[in-house]
Design a protein around this motif. Structure first.
Motif, PDB file in Angstrom:
ATOM      1  N   GLY A 199      24.061  10.212 -39.277  1.00 50.63           N
ATOM      2  CA  GLY A 199      24.768  10.673 -40.471  1.00 50.63           C
ATOM      3  C   GLY A 199      26.032  11.395 -40.074  1.00 50.63           C
ATOM      4  O   GLY A 199      26.821  10.902 -39.271  1.00 50.63           O
ATOM      5  N   LYS A 200      26.208  12.578 -40.620  1.00 49.46           N
ATOM      6  CA  LYS A 200      27.381  13.388 -40.312  1.00 49.46           C
ATOM      7  C   LYS A 200      27.027  14.440 -39.263  1.00 49.46           C
ATOM      8  O   LYS A 200      25.878  14.876 -39.172  1.00 49.46           O
ATOM      9  CB  LYS A 200      27.908  14.049 -41.592  1.00 49.46           C
ATOM     10  N   ALA A 201      28.042  14.812 -38.483  1.00 52.73           N
ATOM     11  CA  ALA A 201      27.815  15.756 -37.387  1.00 52.73           C
ATOM     12  C   ALA A 201      28.800  16.907 -37.457  1.00 52.73           C
ATOM     13  O   ALA A 201      30.017  16.690 -37.518  1.00 52.73           O
ATOM     14  CB  ALA A 201      27.926  15.050 -36.036  1.00 52.73           C
ATOM     15  N   LEU A 202      28.260  18.104 -37.452  1.00 47.33           N
ATOM     16  CA  LEU A 202      29.053  19.323 -37.404  1.00 47.33           C
ATOM     17  C   LEU A 202      29.209  19.717 -35.940  1.00 47.33           C
ATOM     18  O   LEU A 202      28.222  20.045 -35.270  1.00 47.33           O
ATOM     19  CB  LEU A 202      28.325  20.425 -38.174  1.00 47.33           C
ATOM     20  N   ALA A 203      30.413  19.656 -35.410  1.00 46.42           N
ATOM     21  CA  ALA A 203      30.655  20.002 -34.009  1.00 46.42           C
ATOM     22  C   ALA A 203      30.658  21.521 -33.864  1.00 46.42           C
ATOM     23  O   ALA A 203      31.500  22.205 -34.452  1.00 46.42           O
ATOM     24  CB  ALA A 203      31.982  19.420 -33.546  1.00 46.42           C
ATOM     25  N   VAL A 204      29.743  22.043 -33.076  1.00 44.93           N
ATOM     26  CA  VAL A 204      29.608  23.496 -32.941  1.00 44.93           C
ATOM     27  C   VAL A 204      30.574  23.985 -31.865  1.00 44.93           C
ATOM     28  O   VAL A 204      30.451  23.632 -30.687  1.00 44.93           O
ATOM     29  CB  VAL A 204      28.161  23.878 -32.604  1.00 44.93           C
ATOM     30  N   VAL A 205      31.542  24.790 -32.288  1.00 45.53           N
ATOM     31  CA  VAL A 205      32.571  25.315 -31.375  1.00 45.53           C
ATOM     32  C   VAL A 205      32.557  26.838 -31.359  1.00 45.53           C
ATOM     33  O   VAL A 205      33.563  27.471 -31.039  1.00 45.53           O
ATOM     34  CB  VAL A 205      33.974  24.772 -31.744  1.00 45.53           C
ATOM     35  N   LYS A 206      31.414  27.433 -31.686  1.00 44.42           N
ATOM     36  CA  LYS A 206      31.298  28.893 -31.628  1.00 44.42           C
ATOM     37  C   LYS A 206      31.434  29.367 -30.186  1.00 44.42           C
ATOM     38  O   LYS A 206      31.389  28.568 -29.244  1.00 44.42           O
ATOM     39  CB  LYS A 206      29.960  29.338 -32.210  1.00 44.42           C
ATOM     40  N   ALA A 207      31.597  30.678 -30.023  1.00 44.10           N
ATOM     41  CA  ALA A 207      31.717  31.281 -28.691  1.00 44.10           C
ATOM     42  C   ALA A 207      32.799  30.586 -27.871  1.00 44.10           C
ATOM     43  O   ALA A 207      32.612  30.264 -26.704  1.00 44.10           O
ATOM     44  CB  ALA A 207      30.375  31.259 -27.956  1.00 44.10           C
ATOM     45  N   ASP A 208      33.959  30.384 -28.526  1.00 45.08           N
ATOM     46  CA  ASP A 208      35.095  29.738 -27.879  1.00 45.08           C
ATOM     47  C   ASP A 208      34.704  28.382 -27.302  1.00 45.08           C
ATOM     48  O   ASP A 208      35.044  28.036 -26.170  1.00 45.08           O
ATOM     49  CB  ASP A 208      35.692  30.633 -26.778  1.00 45.08           C
ATOM     50  N   HIS A 212      34.784  26.571 -23.480  1.00 42.83           N
ATOM     51  CA  HIS A 212      35.705  25.471 -23.208  1.00 42.83           C
ATOM     52  C   HIS A 212      37.043  25.601 -23.954  1.00 42.83           C
ATOM     53  O   HIS A 212      37.960  24.812 -23.691  1.00 42.83           O
ATOM     54  CB  HIS A 212      35.057  24.133 -23.595  1.00 42.83           C
ATOM     55  N   GLY A 213      37.144  26.567 -24.866  1.00 44.48           N
ATOM     56  CA  GLY A 213      38.364  26.754 -25.642  1.00 44.48           C
ATOM     57  C   GLY A 213      38.236  26.132 -27.012  1.00 44.48           C
ATOM     58  O   GLY A 213      38.383  24.919 -27.176  1.00 44.48           O
ATOM     59  N   ALA A 214      37.974  26.948 -28.031  1.00 42.77           N
ATOM     60  CA  ALA A 214      37.669  26.430 -29.364  1.00 42.77           C
ATOM     61  C   ALA A 214      38.835  25.681 -29.975  1.00 42.77           C
ATOM     62  O   ALA A 214      38.658  24.618 -30.578  1.00 42.77           O
ATOM     63  CB  ALA A 214      37.228  27.570 -30.281  1.00 42.77           C
ATOM     64  N   VAL A 215      40.031  26.219 -29.856  1.00 44.45           N
ATOM     65  CA  VAL A 215      41.184  25.583 -30.501  1.00 44.45           C
ATOM     66  C   VAL A 215      41.446  24.212 -29.879  1.00 44.45           C
ATOM     67  O   VAL A 215      41.609  23.204 -30.587  1.00 44.45           O
ATOM     68  CB  VAL A 215      42.425  26.484 -30.406  1.00 44.45           C
ATOM     69  N   ALA A 216      41.491  24.143 -28.562  1.00 46.95           N
ATOM     70  CA  ALA A 216      41.769  22.864 -27.900  1.00 46.95           C
ATOM     71  C   ALA A 216      40.675  21.848 -28.199  1.00 46.95           C
ATOM     72  O   ALA A 216      40.964  20.665 -28.436  1.00 46.95           O
ATOM     73  CB  ALA A 216      41.905  23.073 -26.395  1.00 46.95           C
ATOM     74  N   LEU A 230      26.126  29.532 -18.602  1.00 49.52           N
ATOM     75  CA  LEU A 230      27.117  29.327 -17.546  1.00 49.52           C
ATOM     76  C   LEU A 230      28.528  29.131 -18.092  1.00 49.52           C
ATOM     77  O   LEU A 230      29.432  29.895 -17.732  1.00 49.52           O
ATOM     78  CB  LEU A 230      26.707  28.156 -16.650  1.00 49.52           C
ATOM     79  N   PRO A 231      28.790  28.143 -18.941  1.00 51.19           N
ATOM     80  CA  PRO A 231      30.178  27.999 -19.413  1.00 51.19           C
ATOM     81  C   PRO A 231      30.606  29.132 -20.334  1.00 51.19           C
ATOM     82  O   PRO A 231      31.792  29.488 -20.362  1.00 51.19           O
ATOM     83  CB  PRO A 231      30.168  26.654 -20.144  1.00 51.19           C
ATOM     84  N   CYS A 232      29.659  29.708 -21.078  1.00 51.56           N
ATOM     85  CA  CYS A 232      30.017  30.829 -21.960  1.00 51.56           C
ATOM     86  C   CYS A 232      30.457  32.055 -21.163  1.00 51.56           C
ATOM     87  O   CYS A 232      31.155  32.924 -21.690  1.00 51.56           O
ATOM     88  CB  CYS A 232      28.836  31.196 -22.850  1.00 51.56           C
ATOM     89  N   SER A 233      30.040  32.138 -19.910  1.00 52.45           N
ATOM     90  CA  SER A 233      30.403  33.281 -19.065  1.00 52.45           C
ATOM     91  C   SER A 233      31.764  33.113 -18.402  1.00 52.45           C
ATOM     92  O   SER A 233      32.233  34.027 -17.717  1.00 52.45           O
ATOM     93  CB  SER A 233      29.337  33.487 -17.978  1.00 52.45           C
ATOM     94  N   LEU A 234      32.383  31.964 -18.582  1.00 53.99           N
ATOM     95  CA  LEU A 234      33.634  31.685 -17.881  1.00 53.99           C
ATOM     96  C   LEU A 234      34.726  32.668 -18.271  1.00 53.99           C
ATOM     97  O   LEU A 234      35.004  32.879 -19.453  1.00 53.99           O
ATOM     98  CB  LEU A 234      34.095  30.256 -18.182  1.00 53.99           C
ATOM     99  N   LYS A 235      35.354  33.253 -17.271  1.00 58.14           N
ATOM    100  CA  LYS A 235      36.489  34.154 -17.472  1.00 58.14           C
ATOM    101  C   LYS A 235      37.484  33.939 -16.338  1.00 58.14           C
ATOM    102  O   LYS A 235      37.127  33.461 -15.271  1.00 58.14           O
ATOM    103  CB  LYS A 235      36.043  35.630 -17.462  1.00 58.14           C
ATOM    104  N   ARG A 236      38.686  34.260 -16.580  1.00 55.40           N
ATOM    105  CA  ARG A 236      39.736  34.370 -15.562  1.00 55.40           C
ATOM    106  C   ARG A 236      40.183  33.037 -14.982  1.00 55.40           C
ATOM    107  O   ARG A 236      41.379  32.841 -14.746  1.00 55.40           O
ATOM    108  CB  ARG A 236      39.278  35.315 -14.446  1.00 55.40           C
ATOM    109  N   ALA A 237      39.283  32.099 -14.780  1.00 51.04           N
ATOM    110  CA  ALA A 237      39.694  30.789 -14.275  1.00 51.04           C
ATOM    111  C   ALA A 237      40.556  30.095 -15.322  1.00 51.04           C
ATOM    112  O   ALA A 237      40.189  30.020 -16.500  1.00 51.04           O
ATOM    113  CB  ALA A 237      38.473  29.936 -13.951  1.00 51.04           C
ATOM    114  N   ALA A 238      41.692  29.593 -14.912  1.00 48.77           N
ATOM    115  CA  ALA A 238      42.606  28.938 -15.838  1.00 48.77           C
ATOM    116  C   ALA A 238      41.999  27.636 -16.339  1.00 48.77           C
ATOM    117  O   ALA A 238      41.431  26.869 -15.566  1.00 48.77           O
ATOM    118  CB  ALA A 238      43.943  28.662 -15.140  1.00 48.77           C
ATOM    119  N   ARG A 239      42.122  27.378 -17.657  1.00 48.42           N
ATOM    120  CA  ARG A 239      41.679  26.101 -18.211  1.00 48.42           C
ATOM    121  C   ARG A 239      42.812  25.087 -18.115  1.00 48.42           C
ATOM    122  O   ARG A 239      43.947  25.382 -18.473  1.00 48.42           O
ATOM    123  CB  ARG A 239      41.261  26.259 -19.661  1.00 48.42           C
TER     124      ARG A 239
END
Length: 358
Positions: A26-35, A39-43, A344-353
């Motif tokens: 059916g339809k899918a809601l892409a979950v982009v919470k917690a940035d 991975h970067g919510a906006v991108a 693991l990915p939610c903990s990502l900081k400082r490393a440039a995306r």
């Protein structure tokens, strides 16, 4: 510039979304919470907007960030609003909102607007976190359906143990949900990522893929015929910034957790727990060194970790070290480190995306 970076494969993200939508039927809601799980919510939202049926966020701040970036697709506040005053922002920014508590039902009833609110009414079918009891759920549906400011609702619940394929709790929750929804108007939403991958017999109008969007398997190490189709979205890399030689018996790093049992060539890598790499990754945790399998040795520190270069004679200063990605995957890495693939990915900081394709 410090060489730590997270490569984000947007084509893989789109592939995983299409898989989730296909499995859901059916339809899918892409979950982009917690940035977007780090991975970067906006991108990520921009990469998916042309085909996503909508996006899920935890709170209104996350929704407003997407709207400010020009995302016009539907956005659901999955925890709902935290204060009745936020309903004005829900209308102003054309958001959807979960309603999961009696006070939220009353706030909607007291809210005067000429707009039409799109509500996802949440049943507590056994998670015992947010959600209305079965009696409250049916009463809220009747109350909200009678309000002129409320449009067609989506009826939802959330599974507590869908990642346990031998557990009967999911079937119990489905039965309670079906009983509570009997005769009520509205689309339905059941499946999160574990349910999509592990419970293909479940069907609803909407699904809510989260972790699987980013290519991680929430069922690992249980076998799933669909998880192998996932493509990792994030590859975490850095480089060797120094090379050391250890004699037999010499310790390495904090606490001397590693002591050389042979002449050991050590690569010092610009990556640590302040970047989001797990602090307690054990000796022998797999990495790739210039694309060749290798191992972490010594304790991970705040800004650096160390890898064994002894069997990598061509590696040295500037060699690329891959901490997670296609190998090892975060699903494989997490249990070795006493953590979860969610964290693991939610903990990502400082490393440039770095977003690919460029």
């Amino acid at each position: 510039m410090r060489p730590a970076r997270a490569l984000i494969d947007l084509d893989a993200l789109r592939h995983n979304y299409r898989l989730a939508r296909r499995l859901g039927g059916g339809k899918a809601l892409a979950v982009v919470k917690a940035d977007a799980y780090g991975h970067g919510a906006v991108a990520c939202a921009r990469a998916l907007e042309a085909e996503a049926d909508g996006f899920g966020v935890a709170c209104i701040e996350e929704a407003l960030e997407l709207r400010a970036a020009g995302i016009r697709a539907p956005i659901l506040l999955m925890e709902g609003f935290f204060d009745a005053a936020e309903l004005a922002l829900v209308v102003e920014h054309d958001l959807w909102t979960a309603v999961a508590s009696p006070w939220q039902v009353e706030a909607v009833a007291a809210f005067s607007t000429t707009a039409t609110l799109r509500i996802w009414l949440k049943l507590d079918s056994g998670m015992h976190r947010l959600g209305l009891s079965a009696d409250e759920f049916r009463a809220a549906h009747a109350q909200l359906s009678a309000l002129p400011q409320v449009g067609p609702m989506v009826l939802m619940t959330h599974f507590a143990r869908a990642d346990e394929l031998d557990c009967g709790r999911t079937a119990e929750q489905v039965a309670l949900f079906e009983q509570a929804c009997a005769g009520l108007a509205g689309e339905t939403s059941l499946c999160n990522s574990p349910a999509l991958l592990g419970w293909p017999q479940l069907h609803s109008d909407w699904v809510r893929p989260g972790l699987m969007l980013y290519g991680a398997d929430p069922l690992y190490p249980q076998a799933s015929p669909h998880a192998c189709q996932l493509r990792p979205v994030m590859t975490l890399q850095s480089q060797v910034i120094a090379v050391r030689e250890l004699a037999v018996g010499e310790p390495l790093g904090y606490g001397a957790r590693f002591v050389a049992t042979r002449s050991t060539r050590v690569g010092v890598v610009a990556m640590g727990y302040a970047d989001g790499y797990p602090q307690f990754a054990p000796n022998g945790t797999p990495v790739l060194i210039d694309g060749v399998p290798g191992e972490l040795i010594g304790r991970v520190s705040m800004d650096m970790l160390t890898v064994d270069l002894t069997d990598h004679p061509h590696a040295g200063h500037g060699s690329v070290v891959t901490l997670w990605g296609t190998a090892p995957t975060i699903s494989e890495l997490a249990p070795r480190c006493g953590t979860s693939a969610y964290r693991l990915p939610c903990s990502l900081k400082r490393a440039a995306r770095v977003y690919l394709p460029l």
